[in-house]
Write a protein that holds these residues in place. Structure first.
Motif, mmCIF file in Angstrom:
data_model
loop_
_atom_site.group_PDB
_atom_site.id
_atom_site.type_symbol
_atom_site.label_atom_id
_atom_site.label_comp_id
_atom_site.label_asym_id
_atom_site.label_seq_id
_atom_site.Cartn_x
_atom_site.Cartn_y
_atom_site.Cartn_z
ATOM 1 N N LEU A 68 0.864 -1.177 0.000
ATOM 2 C CA LEU A 68 0.000 0.000 0.000
ATOM 3 C C LEU A 68 0.897 1.222 0.000
ATOM 4 C CD1 LEU A 68 -2.685 -0.647 2.755
ATOM 5 C CD2 LEU A 68 -3.051 -0.630 0.298
ATOM 6 N N LYS A 69 0.472 2.245 -0.727
ATOM 7 C CA LYS A 69 1.275 3.442 -0.740
ATOM 8 C C LYS A 69 0.386 4.667 -0.791
ATOM 9 C CE LYS A 69 5.865 4.317 -1.924
ATOM 10 N NZ LYS A 69 6.979 4.345 -2.785
ATOM 11 N N ASP A 70 0.521 5.510 0.223
ATOM 12 C CA ASP A 70 -0.137 6.800 0.216
ATOM 13 C C ASP A 70 -1.644 6.693 -0.034
ATOM 14 O OD1 ASP A 70 -0.208 9.457 0.550
ATOM 15 O OD2 ASP A 70 0.493 9.972 -1.462
ATOM 16 N N VAL A 71 -2.308 5.872 0.751
ATOM 17 C CA VAL A 71 -3.752 5.687 0.590
ATOM 18 C C VAL A 71 -4.485 6.555 1.611
ATOM 19 C CG1 VAL A 71 -5.649 4.039 0.815
ATOM 20 C CG2 VAL A 71 -3.538 3.362 -0.317
ATOM 21 N N SER A 72 -5.377 7.413 1.138
ATOM 22 C CA SER A 72 -6.190 8.225 2.052
ATOM 23 C C SER A 72 -7.640 8.186 1.604
ATOM 24 C CB SER A 72 -5.725 9.688 2.039
ATOM 25 O OG SER A 72 -4.352 9.779 2.244
ATOM 26 N N PHE A 73 -8.542 8.027 2.551
ATOM 27 C CA PHE A 73 -9.965 8.156 2.251
ATOM 28 C C PHE A 73 -10.742 8.251 3.546
ATOM 29 C CE2 PHE A 73 -9.110 3.617 2.472
ATOM 30 C CZ PHE A 73 -10.142 3.142 3.243
ATOM 31 N N GLU A 74 -12.015 8.607 3.426
ATOM 32 C CA GLU A 74 -12.874 8.693 4.597
ATOM 33 C C GLU A 74 -14.179 7.956 4.322
ATOM 34 O OE1 GLU A 74 -13.492 12.763 5.548
ATOM 35 O OE2 GLU A 74 -11.599 12.921 6.643
ATOM 36 N N VAL A 75 -14.726 7.350 5.351
ATOM 37 C CA VAL A 75 -16.032 6.707 5.218
ATOM 38 C C VAL A 75 -16.910 7.254 6.331
ATOM 39 C CG1 VAL A 75 -17.271 4.537 5.020
ATOM 40 C CG2 VAL A 75 -14.850 4.617 4.459
ATOM 41 N N HIS A 76 -18.090 7.735 5.973
ATOM 42 C CA HIS A 76 -18.982 8.277 6.998
ATOM 43 C C HIS A 76 -19.886 7.203 7.543
ATOM 44 C CE1 HIS A 76 -17.873 12.476 6.844
ATOM 45 N NE2 HIS A 76 -17.548 12.220 5.588
ATOM 46 N N GLN A 77 -20.407 7.488 8.707
ATOM 47 C CA GLN A 77 -21.269 6.509 9.367
ATOM 48 C C GLN A 77 -22.466 6.174 8.490
ATOM 49 O OE1 GLN A 77 -23.674 7.498 12.689
ATOM 50 N NE2 GLN A 77 -24.291 5.355 12.511
ATOM 51 N N GLY A 78 -22.767 4.878 8.346
ATOM 52 C CA GLY A 78 -23.901 4.441 7.539
ATOM 53 C C GLY A 78 -23.562 4.230 6.076
ATOM 54 N N ASP A 79 -22.351 4.602 5.694
ATOM 55 C CA ASP A 79 -21.941 4.391 4.304
ATOM 56 C C ASP A 79 -21.519 2.941 4.088
ATOM 57 O OD1 ASP A 79 -22.415 6.787 3.232
ATOM 58 O OD2 ASP A 79 -20.349 7.507 3.233
ATOM 59 N N VAL A 80 -21.677 2.493 2.847
ATOM 60 C CA VAL A 80 -21.149 1.184 2.482
ATOM 61 C C VAL A 80 -20.108 1.430 1.401
ATOM 62 C CG1 VAL A 80 -21.693 -1.106 1.628
ATOM 63 C CG2 VAL A 80 -23.377 0.153 2.960
ATOM 64 N N LEU A 81 -18.856 1.187 1.748
ATOM 65 C CA LEU A 81 -17.784 1.440 0.802
ATOM 66 C C LEU A 81 -17.356 0.128 0.163
ATOM 67 C CD1 LEU A 81 -15.660 3.547 -0.316
ATOM 68 C CD2 LEU A 81 -14.126 2.584 1.369
ATOM 69 N N GLY A 82 -17.356 0.089 -1.156
ATOM 70 C CA GLY A 82 -16.909 -1.095 -1.879
ATOM 71 C C GLY A 82 -15.490 -0.880 -2.363
ATOM 72 N N LEU A 83 -14.627 -1.882 -2.156
ATOM 73 C CA LEU A 83 -13.249 -1.795 -2.635
ATOM 74 C C LEU A 83 -13.107 -2.715 -3.832
ATOM 75 C CD1 LEU A 83 -11.031 -2.010 0.559
ATOM 76 C CD2 LEU A 83 -11.200 -0.102 -1.009
ATOM 77 N N VAL A 84 -12.641 -2.164 -4.939
ATOM 78 C CA VAL A 84 -12.390 -3.016 -6.093
ATOM 79 C C VAL A 84 -10.928 -2.894 -6.490
ATOM 80 C CG1 VAL A 84 -14.748 -2.860 -6.952
ATOM 81 C CG2 VAL A 84 -13.040 -1.253 -7.785
ATOM 82 N N GLY A 85 -10.476 -3.840 -7.258
ATOM 83 C CA GLY A 85 -9.088 -3.830 -7.700
ATOM 84 C C GLY A 85 -8.673 -5.239 -8.026
ATOM 85 N N ARG A 86 -7.584 -5.333 -8.772
ATOM 86 C CA ARG A 86 -7.127 -6.657 -9.165
ATOM 87 C C ARG A 86 -6.536 -7.403 -7.988
ATOM 88 N NH1 ARG A 86 -3.372 -5.226 -13.815
ATOM 89 N NH2 ARG A 86 -4.780 -4.041 -15.120
ATOM 90 N N ASN A 87 -6.248 -8.677 -8.201
ATOM 91 C CA ASN A 87 -5.518 -9.435 -7.186
ATOM 92 C C ASN A 87 -4.171 -8.763 -6.962
ATOM 93 O OD1 ASN A 87 -7.464 -11.329 -6.978
ATOM 94 N ND2 ASN A 87 -6.534 -12.740 -8.440
ATOM 95 N N GLY A 88 -3.794 -8.619 -5.700
ATOM 96 C CA GLY A 88 -2.503 -8.026 -5.403
ATOM 97 C C GLY A 88 -2.514 -6.522 -5.431
ATOM 98 N N ALA A 89 -3.709 -5.901 -5.501
ATOM 99 C CA ALA A 89 -3.769 -4.443 -5.547
ATOM 100 C C ALA A 89 -3.637 -3.837 -4.154
ATOM 101 C CB ALA A 89 -5.073 -3.996 -6.192
#
Lengths: 440, 274
Positions: A68-89
Motif C-alpha cells: 500500500l502506498k499513500d492511501v487516504s480516504f474517509e467513510v462516513h457513518q452508515g456508508d457502504v464502501l466497496g473496494l475493487v481492484g485486481r488481485n494483489g492491488a
C-alpha cells in the motif's frame, strides 16, 4: 458534519520479500562450491538479522515491496464502501490494517466505533467440535460475548438452516453447511463498523442473496458502516453507496459505485489494456523458480474479444538460466474462479528447450474462441519437463468477450461460459420400437 | 460514547489491558476448545492425563529411590515425594511447551482476526492447569494409600500453585515471541524442557544438593516452586529454605516482566511473520 467513522491518512505498508539469486551455472552444472558459498552467505545474513532483532527473510536477496502506498480516504457513518481492484492491488492488506491484524509502516487510521472484521468465513472453526460448540467458539473469536451469542443462538441456527446437525462435528458437514453456519454467526455480529473481505464468493446463489440481504439490512436499518471487498461487480453496485478502486497499492479512482466499477471494468477489459504487465504481480508461494518468469501479456487481436472469432496473444518472458522441455498453459476462468477453458502447449506438441534470454516471447493463436459473452480471468502457468513449476500467476488479468458476428442472439444475451458449435443432424424416419418406446 | 481507535506505526495500544479484559470470554473459550478437543477420538480419553504422570512417577521412584538409593524428605514415602515434585514440574513444562507452539497452531486466527495476542499462550497454560488438577487426584489417592496425613501447611499450597503458574507464563511468553520469528526455537524448546527435568528436584530431594551449588541451583525458578510444593504436601518436611524461595521468586518476577515486555514488543508484527 459529524466526524467520519473511518478516516485513513497517507497509509502505507511495506513487506520484505526474499528472492533466490540466479543460479551460477558453470558448464551446465551448478557447482557444489557455489552452493556452499551461497548457503554460507545466507546463514551469515540471517545470523546478523537475528542479532539485530530483525525479521528473517528466506532467500538470497531481500527486496522491499510496498503493498500500500499513500492511501487516504474517509467513510462516513452508515456508508457502504466497496473496494475493487485486481488481485494483489492491496485490498486485503488494507482490510488487515483496518482490522488491527497487522500494523501499517506509515500513515494513520482513525476508527470511531467498535470494529469487527470478517476476512474469512469460519475463522477458528474447529473440525472436531459440533456445530453448536463452534457457534460459541466462532462468536467469541469475532468478539461476541457468551450472553450475546446465547441470545441470538436460535436466530443464527435458523439462518444457517442446520437445525438437524447441530450436534454433529463440523468435519462431517458438507462444505455448503459449513459456510452457511460460519456466515450465519458473522451476520449476527453487531459492530458499528464491519469489514468484509470477499466472503460472498462461497455458498450457492440462494444463500448469497440471503447474505446480501442481511448485509443491506444491517447498513440501512441500523446505520452501520460497512467496508466490502468484492470481485463481483454486481455486489458492489447493488450494495455499496461509494466505491474505491485500488491499483498497485494506490487509490486509482473513487466515487459512486457505478462510475468506479465502470472505469475499473473498462480499464481491465478493453482496448486500453492491450498489454498486461506481469513482472510485479505476486506469485503463489509454492512457485519459486527464478529461471523463468512471465513479464507481460500482449493482445494481438481486437479487444474486447469476440465469441467465435480468432484471438491471438503474446506472452513475453525472461529466462535467467536454460530450462528444458518447457510447457505453458493459458487458462480462462469465470469471474468466480472456475476454470472454463485451458490452452495447453502439450496439446499442440509445442514444448521446447529455452536458453538464457530476456526478450523471448511465445504466441498463442486461437482459431475460434469458444467462450460466450462474459468477463473472464486469465491464468498463466509454466512448467519444465519434470512438471516442476517455473512460474504461475492466477487471475493475472481480466478479459471481456462479447458476441461475435456469428453468435446467435439466444446466446449473446446471456452471461455464459463455453459455447461450441457441434454438428446437428435431424432425422424424421427413426423407429421408436427399436429403443423400446411404444409408438402411439 | 463511541470508542475511538487510532492505528499508527509503532503505536502502543493505550487500552491494551482494557481490551484484554474485554476479550476475557475468548480466553475461556480458547482454553475450553483445547480441553474439549484434546482427547477426542481417543479410546480411554481423559484417563491419559492420569496414566502418563503415574508411569513417570513409578519410573523415577525405581530409578532414584531404589537403584540410586537417594534419601527422601524426612519420613515421607519416596513415591509421594516424587509426585509432589512432578505436579508443579508437569504444569510448568507442558505449559511452556504448549504455549510455545500455540502461536503457530493458531496462525489462522492470528492472521484473520484481531484480539490481544496475549490470550493465546496464556490460554494454553490454563489447559496445562486443568491437567494439573486431574493429576492432583492421583496425589490424593496416593496419600490415602500411604495413610499420609498432610499438616496445616497444605493450606499454603494454592499460593505455590499460583507461583508455578506465573513461573510458567514468563518464559512461555518470551519463547512464544521468539518462536514466531525464529522457528529454530521449536527444536530447542523440547530439548530445554527435557534438560530442565534433570536440573530441577523432580526425581530427587533438594536436600542432596551440595551447599556450594545452592545459589546457582536456586536460579532455576522451579526449585523454589517444587520445594514449596513438597513443604506443603509432605507437612513441613523438606528442604524449603527461605533464601532459595526468595531467589526463585525474584527470577520468576524477572521472567514475567521480561516475557510480557518482549511479547508486547513483537506481537504487533505477528500476523506478518507467521
Amino acid at each position: 458534519m459529524p466526524e467520519p467513522a473511518i478516516s485513513v491518512e497517507r497509509l502505507a505498508k511495506r513487506y520484505l520479500v526474499g528472492h533466490r539469486a540466479p543460479r551460477h551455472v558453470r558448464q551446465g552444472y551448478p557447482a557444489l562450491r557455489d552452493a556452499i558459498e551461497r548457503q554460507a552467505r545466507t546463514v551469515a545474513r540471517k545470523a546478523i538479522d537475528v542479532m539485530r532483532g530483525r525479521q528473517v527473510v528466506q532467500g538470497d536477496e531481500v527486496e522491499e515491496f510496498w503493498a500500500l502506498k499513500d492511501v487516504s480516504f474517509e467513510v462516513h457513518q452508515g456508508d457502504v464502501l466497496g473496494l475493487v481492484g485486481r488481485n494483489g492491488a492491496g485490498k486485503s492488506t488494507l482490510l488487515k490494517i483496518l482490522s488491527r491484524i497487522t500494523e501499517p509502516t506509515e500513515g494513520r487510521v482513525t476508527l470511531r466505533g467498535r470494529v469487527a472484521s470478517l476476512l474469512e468465513v469460519g475463522t477458528g472453526f474447529h473440525p472436531e467440535l459440533s456445530g453448536r460448540e463452534n457457534v460459541y467458539l466462532n462468536g467469541a473469536i469475532l468478539g461476541m460475548t457468551r450472553a450475546e451469542i446465547r441470545r441470538k443462538f436460535d436466530e443464527i441456527v435458523a439462518f444457517a438452516e442446520i437445525e438437524k446437525f447441530l450436534d454433529t462435528p463440523v468435519k462431517r458437514y458438507s462444505s455448503g453447511m459449513y459456510v452457511r453456519l460460519a456466515f450465519a454467526v458473522a451476520a449476527h455480529l453487531e459492530p458499528e463498523i464491519l469489514v468484509v473481505d470477499e466472503v460472498l464468493a462461497v455458498g450457492d446463489a440462494e444463500f448469497q442473496r440471503k447474505c446480501l440481504g442481511k448485509m443491506d439490512e444491517v447498513s440501512r436499518r441500523d446505520g452501520r458502516t460497512l467496508l466490502v471487498v468484492s470481485h463481483n461487480m454486481g455486489v458492489i453496485t447493488s450494495l455499496c453507496t461509494k466505491a474505491l478502486w485500488l491499483d498497485h497499492g494506490m487509490v486509482c479512482e473513487r466515487g459512486t459505485p457505478e462510475t468506479v466499477v465502470g472505469q475499473y471494468l473498462a480499464q481491465s477489459s478493453s482496448g486500453g489494456d492491450r498489454v498486461l504487465r506481469l513482472d510485479h504481480l505476486p506469485r503463489p508461494p509454492a512457485i519459486g523458480d527464478d529461471r523463468f518468469r512471465f513479464e507481460a501479456l500482449e493482445w494481438l487481436c481486437p479487444l474486447p474479444l469476440r465469441h467465435g472469432e480468432p484471438a491471438r496473444l503474446r506472452l513475453h518472458f525472461r529466462t535467467k538460466a536454460p530450462v528444458s522441455n518447457v510447457s505453458i498453459v493459458v487458462g480462462f476462468n469465470s469471474v468466480d474462479g472456475v476454470r472454463l477453458v485451458s490452452y495447453h502447449m502439450d496439446h499442440a506438441g509445442a514444448r521446447r528447450d529455452l536458453t538464457v534470454s530476456d526478450r523471448s516471447a511465445v504466441e498463442l493463436v486461437i482459431d475460434s474462441l469458444n467462450l460466450g459473452p462474459n468477463l473472464f480471468n486469465l491464468d498463466l502457468s509454466c512448467r519444465s519437463g519434470d512438471f516442476h513449476g517455473l512460474d504461475g500467476i492466477s487471475g493475472c488479468g481480466r478479459v471481456e468477450v462479447v458476441a461475435g458476428p456469428r453468435t446467435p442472439a439466444s446466446i449473446a444475451a446471456k452471461n455464459s461460459g463455453v459455447h461450441v458449435e457441434g454438428q446437428w443432424v435431424w432425422d424424421e424416419t427413426t423407429e421408436p420400437a427399436r429403443l423400446g418406446l411404444t409408438s402411439r | 460514547m463511541t470508542d475511538v481507535i487510532v492505528i499508527e506505526a509503532g503505536r502502543h495500544e493505550r487500552n491494551y489491558w482494557r481490551d484484554l479484559w474485554r476479550y476475557r470470554e475468548l480466553f475461556y473459550v480458547l482454553a475450553w476448545r483445547d480441553i474439549a478437543v484434546r482427547y477426542k477420538q481417543t479410546v480411554i480419553g481423559a484417563a491419559w492425563a492420569l496414566i502418563r504422570p503415574f508411569l513417570t512417577m513409578v519410573i523415577f521412584t525405581v530409578l532414584f529411590g531404589r537403584l540410586a538409593k537417594l534419601p527422601s524428605d524426612g519420613t515421607a514415602p519416596y513415591p509421594l515425594m516424587v509426585f509432589a515434585g512432578m505436579l508443579p514440574w508437569t504444569l510448568f513444562s507442558s505449559g511452556v511447551s504448549e504455549a510455545a507452539n500455540s502461536m503457530i497452531g493458531n496462525a489462522n486466527l492470528i492472521s484473520k482476526v484481531y484480539f490481544p495476542r496475549l490470550i493465546v499462550p496464556t490460554a494454553t497454560v490454563v489447559v496445562a492447569f486443568v491437567d494439573f488438577l486431574i493429576t492432583f487426584s492421583i496425589l490424593l489417592a496416593m496419600m490415602v494409600w500411604y495413610r499420609f496425613l498432610p499438616g496445616w501447611q497444605i493450606l499454603v499450597l494454592p499460593a505455590f500453585v499460583v507461583l508455578a503458574f506465573l513461573a510458567a507464563i514468563g518464559p512461555a511468553l518470551w519463547i512464544t515471541s521468539l518462536i514466531v520469528r525464529y522457528r529454530d526455537f521449536r527444536v530447542i524448546v523440547p530439548f530445554i524442557v527435557q534438560l530442565g527435568l534433570y536440573v530441577s528436584p523432580v526425581g530427587f530431594s533438594s536436600a542432596i544438593v551440595p551447599e556450594t551449588w545452592r545459589f546457582a541451583y536456586a536460579l532455576n525458578p522451579m526449585v523454589g516452586v517444587i520445594d514449596g510444593f513438597r513443604w506443603c504436601i509432605l507437612g513441613g518436611q523438606g528442604a524449603l529454605r527461605p533464601e532459595t524461595l526468595a531467589v526463585s521468586l525474584a527470577v520468576t518476577a524477572f521472567f514475567l516482566w521480561y516475557g510480557i515486555r518482549r511479547f508486547r514488543k513483537t506481537e504487533r508484527s505477528f500476523a506478518d511473520l507467521l
